[in-house]
Design an enzyme around this catalytic site. Structure first.
Site, PDB file in Angstrom:
ATOM      1  N   HIS A 179       0.871  -1.178   0.000  1.00  0.00           N
ATOM      2  CA  HIS A 179       0.000   0.000   0.000  1.00  0.00           C
ATOM      3  C   HIS A 179       0.906   1.225   0.000  1.00  0.00           C
ATOM      4  CE1 HIS A 179      -4.008   1.718   0.562  1.00  0.00           C
ATOM      5  NE2 HIS A 179      -3.491   2.570   1.441  1.00  0.00           N
TER       6      HIS A 179
ATOM      7  N   LYS B 152     -10.303   6.134  -4.333  1.00  0.00           N
ATOM      8  CA  LYS B 152      -9.340   7.190  -4.024  1.00  0.00           C
ATOM      9  C   LYS B 152      -7.955   6.697  -4.387  1.00  0.00           C
ATOM     10  CE  LYS B 152      -8.033   8.606   0.169  1.00  0.00           C
ATOM     11  NZ  LYS B 152      -8.120   9.209   1.513  1.00  0.00           N
TER      12      LYS B 152
ATOM     13  N   LYS C 114      -3.884   7.085  -4.233  1.00  0.00           N
ATOM     14  CA  LYS C 114      -2.755   7.665  -3.529  1.00  0.00           C
ATOM     15  C   LYS C 114      -1.719   8.113  -4.552  1.00  0.00           C
ATOM     16  CE  LYS C 114      -3.948   6.972   0.819  1.00  0.00           C
ATOM     17  NZ  LYS C 114      -4.068   8.065   1.792  1.00  0.00           N
TER      18      LYS C 114
ATOM     19  N   ASP D  73      -5.505  11.549  -3.277  1.00  0.00           N
ATOM     20  CA  ASP D  73      -4.916  11.981  -2.016  1.00  0.00           C
ATOM     21  C   ASP D  73      -3.416  12.099  -2.216  1.00  0.00           C
ATOM     22  OD1 ASP D  73      -4.121  12.486   0.554  1.00  0.00           O
ATOM     23  OD2 ASP D  73      -4.842  10.598   1.402  1.00  0.00           O
TER      24      ASP D  73
ATOM     25  N   GLU E  69      -7.479  15.509  -1.914  1.00  0.00           N
ATOM     26  CA  GLU E  69      -7.294  15.494  -0.463  1.00  0.00           C
ATOM     27  C   GLU E  69      -5.890  15.945  -0.089  1.00  0.00           C
ATOM     28  OE1 GLU E  69      -7.416  12.245   3.233  1.00  0.00           O
ATOM     29  OE2 GLU E  69      -8.267  11.749   1.268  1.00  0.00           O
TER      30      GLU E  69
ATOM     31  N   ASP F   1      -7.264  16.972   5.596  1.00  0.00           N
ATOM     32  CA  ASP F   1      -7.111  15.714   6.345  1.00  0.00           C
ATOM     33  C   ASP F   1      -6.073  15.906   7.434  1.00  0.00           C
ATOM     34  OD1 ASP F   1      -6.777  13.167   7.318  1.00  0.00           O
ATOM     35  OD2 ASP F   1      -5.924  12.340   5.503  1.00  0.00           O
TER      36      ASP F   1
ATOM     37  N   LYS G  15     -11.606  11.852  11.238  1.00  0.00           N
ATOM     38  CA  LYS G  15     -10.932  10.638  11.679  1.00  0.00           C
ATOM     39  C   LYS G  15     -10.931  10.610  13.202  1.00  0.00           C
ATOM     40  CE  LYS G  15      -7.843  10.165   7.679  1.00  0.00           C
ATOM     41  NZ  LYS G  15      -6.437  10.066   7.237  1.00  0.00           N
TER      42      LYS G  15
ATOM     43  N   GLU H 214     -14.458   6.084   4.018  1.00  0.00           N
ATOM     44  CA  GLU H 214     -13.307   5.331   3.501  1.00  0.00           C
ATOM     45  C   GLU H 214     -12.980   4.175   4.447  1.00  0.00           C
ATOM     46  OE1 GLU H 214      -8.663   6.464   2.530  1.00  0.00           O
ATOM     47  OE2 GLU H 214     -10.133   8.058   2.721  1.00  0.00           O
TER      48      GLU H 214
END
Length: 375
Positions: free
Chosen positions: A23, A168, A170, A199, A225, A250, A274, A328
């Protein structure tokens, strides 16, 4: 304001679980996730669970799994053992009065206390925060392999399964033009079947962001983001007021005070809520309230938590009347090991929220015992 019930033990577990694939973020590449779980046991036989999971050790923020565990075990747990668990807000007020910072650690403790109390009352945790208005939440999936063809194949697979239709991406490791080319190719492949967002995890300068935003808008991307560093509120304001594409804050939101500063400056179109980043469930609810008062749209974010943090977030987010950008909460789907006796239910592009007391989940403590780092 006391009962005969007491907190018997507060235990912190580090649970290392491999991910289904690398990831890739601009700050780190994850091949596993360390779940930081807190178990609060009370004298009436109830167990409350909480989670304080972060990303990439110290690459993302100032707390690591190891520091969260040490600080809970050394400073917070001794404050709670022997106390009445029936008043979680009062207990957290005491913790906040004696412990500076440590937002993730406090979130784990607070969640476990509220899970324990909600079970005692026989209510879903959502009902302790005003009551839910929905029983499921739309859930985005993050495409973060870094490989365009792999990301397209992955998106098409989960679309076919009706698991996600919001994606989304990255970005931030390539040049701006390279990132946009990657994103645009995925958006072309998916077309109108899915929403595509990006993001940058603070990777761009303001100038790069302005360039990238224009190209992303032309490619049909819905939102960007945290494109620039979290402490540059003036830069975030500039990007938002450029009105090229919606901007989501964020990492700029470390709780209600940051939310007030960002809202006052009109430096975001969307707030990523969050629970860990906000210092807990109550803090996240306050961030959401500030956003709503400022006409800033809401999005339910994740720190890639496992099932405990994911369901704690879902229980809170279910109480938000307006959740225009969805959530998410896909963290458990990124992990190769299941820690619940019954997995969370993802279907029809949404996460279902149980109505059982507390978090509404049943952890497999035998599985946890095998996965925890100290065993």
């Amino acid at each position: 304001m006391s009962s005969q019930v007491k907190i018997l033990a507060v235990e912190t577990l580090l649970v290392d679980v491999p991910t289904i694939r690398p990831h890739r973020l601009s700050v780190a590449t994850m091949n596993h996730q360390t779940l930081v779980l807190v178990r609060v046991e009370t004298s009436d036989g109830l167990i409350g669970w909480g989670e304080g999971t972060t990303i990439g050790g110290l690459a993302y923020g100032e707390e690591s799994p190891e520091s969260i565990k040490v600080n809970i075990d050394t400073y917070i747990a001794p404050m709670l053992v022997g106390q009445d668990p029936s008043f979680p807000a009062m207990l957290m007020a005491s913790v906040n009065g004696h412990i500076q910072g440590n937002r993730f650690a406090k979130c784990a403790i607070e969640t476990a206390l509220y899970d324990n109390q909600a079970k005692r009352l026989g209510l879903p945790l959502s009902e302790l925060f005003g009551g839910r208005v929905r029983d499921s939440l739309p859930v985005a999936w993050t495409l973060a392999s870094g490989d365009t063809a792999k990301d397209i194949a992955e998106a098409e697979r989960v679309l076919e399964l009706r698991r996600h239709n919001i994606f989304k991406l990255k970005i931030g490791l390539r040049s701006v033009k390279g990132d946009v080319a990657h994103v645009a190719a995925i958006k072309r492949a998916l077309g109108d079947m899915a929403s595509v967002r990006v993001d940058a995890n603070q990777a761009w300068s303001v100038t790069e962001a302005l360039e990238g935003m224009a190209m992303l808008a032309d490619a049909g991307v819905d939102m960007v983001e945290q494109p620039i560093t979290a402490d540059d509120k003036a830069g975030l304001q500039r990007l938002t007021q450029a009105n090229i594409i919606p901007i989501m804050a964020d990492e700029a939101l470390h709780g209600p005070r940051d939310a007030f500063v960002v809202a006052s400056a009109q430096a975001a179109d969307i707030f990523a809520i969050k629970i860990n980043q906000s210092g807990g469930l109550r803090g996240a609810a306050e961030v959401a309230a500030i956003g709503k008062a400022a006409n800033i749209a809401l999005y339910g974010g994740t720190m890639l938590e496992g099932a405990v943090g994911t369901m704690a977030s879902a229980q809170l987010f279910s109480t938000f009347h307006d959740l225009a950008w969805g959530t998410e909460l896909f963290g458990p789907l990124l992990l190769t090991e299941e820690i619940l006796r019954e997995p969370l239910q993802y279907r029809d592009f949404a996460l279902e929220i149980p109505r059982r007391p507390g978090l509404g989940i049943d952890l497999d403590e035998e599985k946890l015992a095998r996965l925890r780092r100290d065993r």
